[in-house]
Design an enzyme around this catalytic site. Structure first.
Site, mmCIF file in Angstrom:
data_model
loop_
_atom_site.group_PDB
_atom_site.id
_atom_site.type_symbol
_atom_site.label_atom_id
_atom_site.label_comp_id
_atom_site.label_asym_id
_atom_site.label_seq_id
_atom_site.Cartn_x
_atom_site.Cartn_y
_atom_site.Cartn_z
ATOM 1 N N ASP A 316 0.815 -1.220 0.000
ATOM 2 C CA ASP A 316 0.000 0.000 0.000
ATOM 3 C C ASP A 316 0.851 1.274 0.000
ATOM 4 O O ASP A 316 0.306 2.382 -0.085
ATOM 5 C CB ASP A 316 -0.936 0.009 1.212
ATOM 6 C CG ASP A 316 -1.991 -1.088 1.107
ATOM 7 O OD1 ASP A 316 -2.338 -1.477 -0.032
ATOM 8 O OD2 ASP A 316 -2.468 -1.569 2.151
ATOM 9 N N ARG A 347 -3.203 1.457 -9.385
ATOM 10 C CA ARG A 347 -2.248 2.363 -8.723
ATOM 11 C C ARG A 347 -0.963 2.552 -9.507
ATOM 12 O O ARG A 347 -0.276 3.555 -9.324
ATOM 13 C CB ARG A 347 -1.896 1.837 -7.332
ATOM 14 C CG ARG A 347 -2.938 2.174 -6.331
ATOM 15 C CD ARG A 347 -2.508 1.879 -4.916
ATOM 16 N NE ARG A 347 -3.611 2.218 -4.042
ATOM 17 C CZ ARG A 347 -3.859 1.663 -2.875
ATOM 18 N NH1 ARG A 347 -3.054 0.735 -2.407
ATOM 19 N NH2 ARG A 347 -4.891 2.051 -2.156
HETATM 20 C C1 S3P Z 1 -4.943 -6.087 3.381
HETATM 21 C C2 S3P Z 1 -4.166 -6.736 2.470
HETATM 22 C C3 S3P Z 1 -3.613 -6.095 1.272
HETATM 23 C C4 S3P Z 1 -3.677 -4.573 1.352
HETATM 24 C C5 S3P Z 1 -4.979 -4.080 1.901
HETATM 25 C C6 S3P Z 1 -5.242 -4.656 3.272
HETATM 26 C C7 S3P Z 1 -5.482 -6.864 4.522
HETATM 27 O O1 S3P Z 1 -4.328 -6.546 0.151
HETATM 28 O O2 S3P Z 1 -3.439 -3.996 0.090
HETATM 29 O O3 S3P Z 1 -4.965 -2.662 1.993
HETATM 30 O O4 S3P Z 1 -5.938 -6.242 5.512
HETATM 31 O O5 S3P Z 1 -5.434 -8.097 4.473
HETATM 32 P P1 S3P Z 1 -3.952 -7.964 -0.570
HETATM 33 O O6 S3P Z 1 -3.755 -8.937 0.508
HETATM 34 O O7 S3P Z 1 -5.101 -8.317 -1.441
HETATM 35 O O8 S3P Z 1 -2.699 -7.679 -1.338
#
Ligand code: S3P
Length: 442
Positions: A316, A347
């Site tokens: 992120d 992004r």
């Molecule tokens: C998150 C996992 C991430 C992240 C998201 C929050 C989570 O996504 O980008 O903001 O809380 O498990 P991905 O696991 O799909 O990459």
């Protein structure tokens, strides 16, 4: 809104609670027996939508004084909501909830905003379907969807095709509702908050390294007990304040009590490699998670290569890292960014377009983003399209605090999905933002 070059930023502050841990605390609270008390829950739109969803299914989540309380219904004990569950902008809320819903034998409608409705849900639906989850209505595995779980889910072993904590978590949460053991195999480690919190609530979870990757196994049908959760400050929100301190000359900022789980700190590791003066002070443990006070001082940066295997630990933070890289000497090359294309916006494109609009030379080759640093002056003067993406908005507002001309973003209302206090806290450190006439105020 636009951001403007400012004098040194300084102060000691805290940022709101971690978004990932906040969602999980509400969900696990809802499927535990008894009351879960959550201190420091992130009160941003994404998490509030999860709180509303569990409330609508018979596990009321509400704030009493400073503490959020969830009255849990036990594993498999939620009831059919009267209306559609609306997850707004939140992929985490929608996907983790699908894992929980998989174990409940009722049909439910799931909806989200325009950004969430574009994002792929097949990555979660596919393994859940193998366990017995059904999609009753909807197309292309995107929201809106009508889904139906089952009270006799089948446990499974699943190898993640993409490094995603959301997919891992959905399968593990479904596995709680299946008779037997459910295993997720991940080749690249992703954030492990679900595993940690499941253990904390009484589930049996093991993680074993093997040649094919880490094997994470959860035992089905546990009795989870309500618990006390203390949510640490969100390192993904702190990244903007730390980043601003690094690029605004003379700055010295400390963000207190930030989650320092190694599956989340890739951004800070990378900034240090770039030469940033960042220290983790007062390292300690809080509710099963490491936390630290992060001190950041203005620094000269140099370009680096960010390896693809680091991507999950800073997924992120690439937009803000790319914005900071504009001030470095030399090129910063970020590889392995395919997952950035399926976030709240694409992004990779949104970051590249925003940088170009502000006079920065960038290149996108497949899933690699290269930013050519200027070793100092960055022009600014552009307007950035945020595409319903809070992190694009905050990354470019951060960059504009050190550019020659202001940086404008076309939407700041979306920031409330994760970090409503962003502009207020930044202003408290000395940042200058101006609201343009007619723009959504923050
Ligand atoms: C998150 C996992 C991430 C992240 C998201 C929050 C989570 O996504 O980008 O903001 O809380 O498990 P991905 O696991 O799909 O990459």
């Amino acid at each position: 809104m636009s951001s403007h070059a400012t004098g040194p930023l300084s102060g000691r502050i805290t940022v709101p609670g971690d978004k990932s841990i906040s969602h999980r605390a509400l969900l696990l609270g809802a499927i535990s027996l008894g009351t879960t008390r959550i201190q420091g829950l992130l009160e941003a739109e994404d998490v509030i939508n999860t709180a509303r969803s569990v409330t609508a299914m018979g596990a009321p989540a509400a704030k009493q004084g400073d503490i959020w309380q969830v009255s849990g219904r036990g594993v498999g004990g939620l009831r059919k909501p009267d209306a559609a569950l609306d997850f707004g902008n939140s992929g985490t809320g929608a996907r983790l909830m699908m894992g929980v819903l998989a174990g409940h034998d009722f049909a439910v409608d799931l909806v989200g905003d325009a950004s969430l409705s574009r994002r792929p849900m097949g990555r979660v639906l596919n393994p859940l379907r193998e366990m017995g989850f059904e999609v009753l209505a909807g197309s292309d595995d995107r929201l809106p969807l009508t889904v139906r779980g089952s009270s006799s889910l089948v446990p499974m072993e699943y190898t993640l095709p993409v490094p995603s904590a959301q997919v891992k978590s959905a399968v593990l949460l479904a596995g709680l509702h299946a008779a037997g053991e459910t295993t997720v195999i991940e080749n690249e480690s992703t954030r492990d908050h679900t595993e940690r919190m499941l253990r904390f609530f009484g589930a049996q979870v093991t993680a074993v390294e093997s040649d094919s990757g880490a094997r994470i196994t959860v035992k089905g049908n546990p009795t989870l007990r309500g618990n006390e959760v203390h949510v640490p400050a969100d390192p993904s929100s702190a990244a903007f304040l730390v980043g601003a301190a690094v690029i605004v000359p003379g700055s010295d900022v400390t963000v207190e009590g930030v989650l320092a789980n190694p599956t989340r700190t890739g951004f800070y590791e990378t900034l240090r490699e770039m030469g940033a003066d960042i220290t983790f002070e007062n390292l300690r443990e809080q509710g099963g998670e490491p936390v630290a006070d992060i001190r950041a001082r203005a620094s000269s940066l140099k370009g680096v290569e960010v390896p693809p295997e680091r991507a999950p630990s800073m997924i992120d933070e690439y937009p803000v890292l790319a914005c900071l890289a504009a001030f470095a000497s030399g090129e910063t090359v970020m590889r392995g960014l395919a997952e950035l294309r399926v976030k709240e916006s694409d992004r990779l494109s949104a970051t590249a377009a925003g940088l170009e609009a502000n006079g920065v030379t960038v290149r996108v080759d497949g899933d690699t983003l290269t930013v050519r640093g200027t070793a100092g002056e960055v022009a600014g003067g552009g307007t950035v399209e945020t595409h319903l993406d809070h992190r694009i908005a905050m990354a470019f507002l951060t960059m504009g605090l050190a550019t020659e001309r202001p940086v404008a973003v076309d939407d700041t209302a979306i920031i409330a999905t994760s970090f409503p206090e962003f502009t207020g806290l930044m202003r408290g450190l000395g940042a200058k933002f101006e609201v343009s006439a007619g723009a959504g105020a923050q």
